[in-house]
Design an enzyme around this catalytic site. Structure first.
Site, PDB file in Angstrom:
ATOM      1  CB  SER A 164      10.831 -31.243   9.896  1.00 45.15           C
ATOM      2  OG  SER A 164      10.805 -30.453  11.078  1.00 45.15           O
ATOM      3  CE1 TYR A 176       6.039 -29.703   8.981  1.00 43.39           C
ATOM      4  CE2 TYR A 176       7.215 -30.043  11.041  1.00 43.39           C
ATOM      5  CZ  TYR A 176       7.200 -29.610   9.730  1.00 43.39           C
ATOM      6  OH  TYR A 176       8.338 -29.107   9.164  1.00 43.39           O
TER       7      TYR A 176
END
Length: 319
Positions: A164, A176
């Site tokens: 990401s 995350y």
């Protein structure tokens, strides 16, 4: 002097452009295994690769997801159930893929499965909240890669890992960003270890896209659960106004920044699989290129100041 520099840059850019567009000759004899194909990027990628002629093997978490994909996809695509947090499930998937690919091995492995929530201020989290995300995003990616690596080596194939843009810059608390930083590090070490075996390793670093992961309902429900389970003393230190303002900031960011065209991500993965000279990193999304990547190279104090300006202030601030 500057004329030579400009000429060199122009020649290099043209050479890179032409090299970047060279592709492998055929796809019809190449198997690709993709994780996380129930919805989102993985689901769309499986359909697109199958239409291009790749032999797609899709791992889905649920039977419903597998059945729906099988119905919607072109003939030739095959599905299996896979929970990337279960070693037994991974072993079964590896054995299934072995029977499908035979002696040729596995040309492509795409580690796409991932989760995001819970996200939010670090103090709102528990260790279990971090484990929940990292079990899928980090250890799931590592476990699947290690399980399939012998098959990829046999084919001198490719591994594409979904990281990401928040694996470059940690813009929020929770597991995350931590998990995606780890995927970046794992992918870098894997690429260097495997280059002598003819295996190419690519990293996808998407910006924000409109998927189930960035659904406002999902994010707000998760944040409400974090807030409700917090000790009263911690709640008071932030204040109800902080919580409401934090929700508002998330709505503004997601509504403004999320790109509805999720095909940009599968297109990057396709390039990583079919280009003769794939790139090491791909960063699909306008925000990835114009916001997060530049921010990741800025001095830390500038990024800290911008995020402090955007986010609300707690009721009880330190002095």
């Amino acid at each position: 002097m500057w004329c030579y520099v400009i000429l060199f840059v122009m020649i290099w850019a043209i050479g890179w452009f032409l090299r970047d567009r060279q592709t492998i000759s055929r796809f019809s004899d190449k198997h690709v295994f993709i994780t996380g194909c129930d919805t989102g990027f993985g689901n769309l990628l499986a359909k697109r690769l199958s239409r291009k002629g790749f032999k797609v093997l899709a791992g889905c978490l649920t039977q419903t997801g597998a059945d729906d994909l099988q119905k919607a996809a072109p003939l030739g695509l095959k599905t299996t159930l896979l929970d990337v947090t279960s070693s037994d499930s991974i072993k079964r998937a590896v054995e299934w893929v072995k029977t499908e690919v035979g002696d040729k091995g596995l040309y492509g492995l795409v580690n796409n499965a991932g989760v995001a929530n819970p996200i939010g201020p670090t103090e709102w989290m528990t260790v279990q909240d971090y484990r929940k995300v990292m079990e899928v995003n980090t250890f799931g990616t590592i476990a699947v890669t290690l399980g399939f690596l012998p098959l990829v080596k046999r084919a001198q194939g490719r591994i594409v890992n979904m990281a990401s843009i928040l694996g470059r810059i940690s813009a929020n608390g929770g597991g995350y960003c931590v998990s995606k930083f780890a995927v970046e590090a794992f992918s870098d070490s894997l690429r260097r270890d495997m280059q002598n075996f003819g295996i190419k390793v690519c990293i996808i670093e998407p910006g924000f896209f409109k998927t189930a992961v960035t659904s406002l309902d999902t994010i707000e429900t998760s944040l409400q659960q974090l807030w409700d389970q917090m000790p009263p003393e911690t709640q008071r230190s932030y204040g109800e106004a902080y919580f409401q303002q934090y929700l508002k900031v998330q709505r503004i960011i997601m509504n403004f920044i999320c790109d509805p065209d999720i095909s940009k991500v599968p297109r990057c993965i396709e390039h990583a699989l079919q280009a003769r000279y794939p790139r090491t990193r791909y960063s699909p999304g306008w925000d990835a290129k114009l916001v997060w990547l530049p921010a990741s190279y800025m001095p830390t104090f500038i990024v800290d100041a911008v995020l402090a300006f955007v986010l609300p202030k707690p009721a009880q601030r330190g002095h």
